[in-house]
Design a protein around this motif. Structure first.
Motif, mmCIF file in Angstrom:
data_model
loop_
_atom_site.group_PDB
_atom_site.id
_atom_site.type_symbol
_atom_site.label_atom_id
_atom_site.label_comp_id
_atom_site.label_asym_id
_atom_site.label_seq_id
_atom_site.Cartn_x
_atom_site.Cartn_y
_atom_site.Cartn_z
ATOM 1 N N GLU A 21 13.613 44.185 48.366
ATOM 2 C CA GLU A 21 14.085 44.897 47.175
ATOM 3 C C GLU A 21 14.385 46.372 47.434
ATOM 4 N N SER A 22 13.899 46.898 48.561
ATOM 5 C CA SER A 22 14.105 48.315 48.857
ATOM 6 C C SER A 22 14.412 48.489 50.341
ATOM 7 N N ALA A 23 14.848 49.683 50.694
ATOM 8 C CA ALA A 23 15.241 49.973 52.067
ATOM 9 C C ALA A 23 14.052 50.169 53.015
ATOM 10 N N ALA A 24 12.893 50.534 52.495
ATOM 11 C CA ALA A 24 11.759 50.932 53.338
ATOM 12 C C ALA A 24 11.348 49.893 54.384
ATOM 13 N N PRO A 25 11.187 48.607 54.021
ATOM 14 C CA PRO A 25 10.776 47.647 55.054
ATOM 15 C C PRO A 25 11.788 47.517 56.189
ATOM 16 N N LEU A 26 13.069 47.551 55.861
ATOM 17 C CA LEU A 26 14.096 47.457 56.891
ATOM 18 C C LEU A 26 14.134 48.733 57.729
ATOM 19 N N LEU A 27 14.057 49.878 57.081
ATOM 20 C CA LEU A 27 14.079 51.158 57.796
ATOM 21 C C LEU A 27 12.940 51.259 58.807
ATOM 22 N N SER A 28 11.801 50.676 58.492
ATOM 23 C CA SER A 28 10.637 50.756 59.392
ATOM 24 C C SER A 28 10.872 50.063 60.736
ATOM 25 N N LEU A 29 11.906 49.239 60.837
ATOM 26 C CA LEU A 29 12.206 48.531 62.090
ATOM 27 C C LEU A 29 13.031 49.363 63.064
ATOM 28 N N TYR A 30 13.536 50.514 62.597
ATOM 29 C CA TYR A 30 14.381 51.375 63.437
ATOM 30 C C TYR A 30 13.548 52.438 64.147
ATOM 31 N N ALA A 31 13.897 52.719 65.409
ATOM 32 C CA ALA A 31 13.289 53.822 66.146
ATOM 33 C C ALA A 31 13.737 55.137 65.514
ATOM 34 N N ARG A 32 12.943 56.178 65.689
ATOM 35 C CA ARG A 32 13.295 57.487 65.110
ATOM 36 C C ARG A 32 14.642 57.995 65.607
ATOM 37 N N ASP A 33 14.991 57.666 66.861
ATOM 38 C CA ASP A 33 16.246 58.137 67.450
ATOM 39 C C ASP A 33 17.355 57.087 67.410
ATOM 40 N N ALA A 34 17.233 56.103 66.543
ATOM 41 C CA ALA A 34 18.207 55.012 66.470
ATOM 42 C C ALA A 34 19.598 55.521 66.094
ATOM 43 N N GLU A 35 20.590 54.737 66.482
ATOM 44 C CA GLU A 35 21.978 55.032 66.136
ATOM 45 C C GLU A 35 22.605 53.771 65.555
ATOM 46 N N VAL A 36 23.327 53.936 64.452
ATOM 47 C CA VAL A 36 24.020 52.817 63.803
ATOM 48 C C VAL A 36 25.504 53.155 63.749
ATOM 49 N N ARG A 37 26.329 52.217 64.210
ATOM 50 C CA ARG A 37 27.785 52.335 64.105
ATOM 51 C C ARG A 37 28.276 51.277 63.127
ATOM 52 N N VAL A 38 29.102 51.697 62.170
ATOM 53 C CA VAL A 38 29.629 50.793 61.153
ATOM 54 C C VAL A 38 31.147 50.749 61.286
ATOM 55 N N VAL A 39 31.679 49.519 61.361
ATOM 56 C CA VAL A 39 33.118 49.308 61.406
ATOM 57 C C VAL A 39 33.482 48.460 60.196
ATOM 58 N N ASP A 40 34.449 48.956 59.415
ATOM 59 C CA ASP A 40 34.930 48.218 58.254
ATOM 60 C C ASP A 40 36.328 48.724 57.921
ATOM 61 N N ARG A 41 36.795 48.424 56.736
ATOM 62 C CA ARG A 41 38.142 48.817 56.331
ATOM 63 C C ARG A 41 38.324 50.339 56.371
ATOM 64 N N TYR A 42 37.301 51.072 56.024
ATOM 65 C CA TYR A 42 37.391 52.527 55.948
ATOM 66 C C TYR A 42 36.982 53.230 57.242
ATOM 67 N N ASP A 43 36.116 52.608 57.990
ATOM 68 C CA ASP A 43 35.615 53.172 59.246
ATOM 69 C C ASP A 43 36.063 52.244 60.369
ATOM 70 N N GLN A 44 37.262 52.482 60.857
ATOM 71 C CA GLN A 44 37.902 51.560 61.778
ATOM 72 C C GLN A 44 37.396 51.743 63.206
ATOM 73 N N PRO A 45 37.667 50.779 64.083
ATOM 74 C CA PRO A 45 37.091 50.807 65.432
ATOM 75 C C PRO A 45 37.308 52.100 66.205
ATOM 76 N N SER A 46 38.446 52.755 66.023
ATOM 77 C CA SER A 46 38.681 53.995 66.771
ATOM 78 C C SER A 46 37.898 55.173 66.209
ATOM 79 N N ARG A 47 37.422 55.052 64.958
ATOM 80 C CA ARG A 47 36.632 56.111 64.319
ATOM 81 C C ARG A 47 35.534 55.479 63.457
#
Length: 121
Positions: A21-47
């Motif tokens: 129901e909230s972001a906290a349990p999922l967020l706890s699985l990430y390292a402090r220095d984690a990096e997430v890249r999102v590709v979608d209609r607005y954030d295309q592969p080149s950017r």
């Protein structure tokens, strides 16, 4: 659907985090220095959208979990220090979102995620 692999990485915890129901349990699985890249209609592969560290990831997850929608992990595969999963989300009006993610793991935490997502328009 669920597999436990690597020291401390548990796909059941990932499922509970995604479907919670909230972001906290999922967020706890990430390292402090984690990096997430999102590709979608607005954030295309080149950017792609690139989020650095837990604080930026938290902002994205807080936004997602503030919306009236359901989240379901449909598949997850773990091999060594890599994992991949599929997620399906649905808004009350029936609009659907589908995302596929590839993860890199370190010491049982997510250190890198590349997510490709698409939604009904």
């Amino acid at each position: 659907m669920s597999t436990t692999a690597g020291p401390g990485f548990d796909t059941e915890a990932l499922r509970r985090g995604i479907e919670g129901e909230s972001a906290a349990p999922l967020l706890s699985l990430y390292a402090r220095d984690a990096e997430v890249r999102v590709v979608d209609r607005y954030d295309q592969p080149s950017r792609p959208k690139v989020l650095h560290g837990r604080d930026e990831i938290a902002e994205m997850l807080d936004d997602v979990y503030s919306r009236d929608m359901t989240h379901r992990m449909t598949r997850c595969v773990v091999q060594g220090d890599r994992a991949a999963f599929a997620e399906e989300c649905t808004y009350p009006d029936g609009v659907r979102v589908f995302a596929e993610s590839m993860l890199s793991l370190r010491d049982g935490e997510i250190v890198e995620q590349t997510m490709i997502q698409a939604w009904d328009e």
